[in-house]
Design an enzyme around this catalytic site. Sequence first.
Site, PDB file in Angstrom:
ATOM      1  N   ARG A  33       0.830  -1.213   0.000  1.00 15.46           N
ATOM      2  CA  ARG A  33       0.000   0.000   0.000  1.00 15.46           C
ATOM      3  C   ARG A  33       0.860   1.258   0.000  1.00 15.46           C
ATOM      4  NH1 ARG A  33      -4.708  -1.887   4.118  1.00 15.46           N
ATOM      5  NH2 ARG A  33      -5.866  -3.088   2.573  1.00 15.46           N
ATOM      6  N   GLU A  45      -1.162  -8.552  -5.722  1.00 17.51           N
ATOM      7  CA  GLU A  45      -2.473  -9.168  -5.959  1.00 17.51           C
ATOM      8  C   GLU A  45      -2.340 -10.651  -6.310  1.00 17.51           C
ATOM      9  OE1 GLU A  45      -5.356  -8.170  -5.288  1.00 17.51           O
ATOM     10  OE2 GLU A  45      -4.897  -6.086  -4.826  1.00 17.51           O
ATOM     11  N   TYR A 126     -11.132 -10.288 -11.181  1.00 17.78           N
ATOM     12  CA  TYR A 126     -10.856  -9.558  -9.943  1.00 17.78           C
ATOM     13  C   TYR A 126      -9.500  -8.845 -10.029  1.00 17.78           C
ATOM     14  CZ  TYR A 126      -8.842  -8.528  -5.540  1.00 17.78           C
ATOM     15  OH  TYR A 126      -8.180  -7.848  -4.555  1.00 17.78           O
ATOM     16  N   ASP A 144     -14.419  -9.505  -4.577  1.00 15.79           N
ATOM     17  CA  ASP A 144     -13.795 -10.696  -4.001  1.00 15.79           C
ATOM     18  C   ASP A 144     -14.684 -11.184  -2.851  1.00 15.79           C
ATOM     19  OD1 ASP A 144     -13.390  -8.883  -1.997  1.00 15.79           O
ATOM     20  OD2 ASP A 144     -11.285  -9.412  -1.653  1.00 15.79           O
TER      21      ASP A 144
END
Length: 337
Positions: A33, A45, A126, A144
């Site tokens: 992040r 991811e 996703y 998700d």
Amino acid sequence: MTRKERSKKVEISWIRRRLLAWYGKNKRDLPWRRSRDAYRVWISEIMLQQTRVAAVIPYYERFLERFPGVSALASAPEQDLLATWAGLGYYSRARNLQRAARKIEEQGNFPREYSALRGLPGVGDYTAAAIASIAFDLPHAVLDGNVLRVLSRLTGERGNVASVRVRNRLREVAEQLLHPKRTGEFNQALMELGALVCLPKQPQCRKCPVARHCLALEQGVQNELPVKSTRPGFSRLEKELLVIERAGKILIWQRSRENGRLAGFWELPEPDQLEGAKLGSRIGQFRHTIVNTTFLCHVFRASLFVVPKGFRWLARSRIHEVPLSTTAKKALQCIVD
Ligand code: SF4
């Protein structure tokens, strides 16, 4: 714009504001992040697929040290790649990462559009939506497990979240809620709410920033949602039946002649059929199984101003004179005067 549309708009912008403010204060400090670089977002991811956050952190840092960008990853000897990945499992993810890195190298740039991202090996719906929104703020909502749970509770969705129909419905909700500019942050906020507050077993509704607009909480069913099919080929679905009574009469409707086994039977209305119906108290619930589907039926009192075509009022004392479906019969047994 009608009053209903205006209040929906206010509700949506309230949820966006509250969720983003909560995320700003409460988000976990995770290494991926700290940057919106597409390469880093992509690696995180892929690693987070089927793997817990805490387990991913050391691997993520080591991987980026060893392969700091697309070129390093594309040209790495496979043995090196697999040795760096060792312990994370699902090695096809590492191989797909390298195949994708080679494709990106050939194309010359990291893709910046959803469809191009979706075309990379190992990148599904996703992951493409996550990269597109987090790295480029493109308007793609993610769906998700965490998001499905939060949205099914927020909207009081009682259908089976494993079904395509219900997923599509929740996808629409996610798209409507998505903040038009801060898409990446909003998607992450929704996922973080699912990971920290709207937990699968014991949702922490007292700490929830959007509790004011949560239908599951309002109806006391937050622990029962989302509904998931448990046995292969066997579904568990939920539905709501409405008992609308006026001057001793009950509102009912009749199934058409083309309706197979239940043709000609009379039913109680469901909320989707009656726009403007106001739900009152829940007066009961029961299970009803048809072939491979068990319905958990919730029976509500409700009121309605304008009755649409196709419905009929029938005196309670004469209700046994028409052929009623079993679910309608069971629902009417919930009435206690
Ligand atoms: Fe989840 Fe509770 Fe918040 Fe509803 S109020 S979204 S059930 S945590």
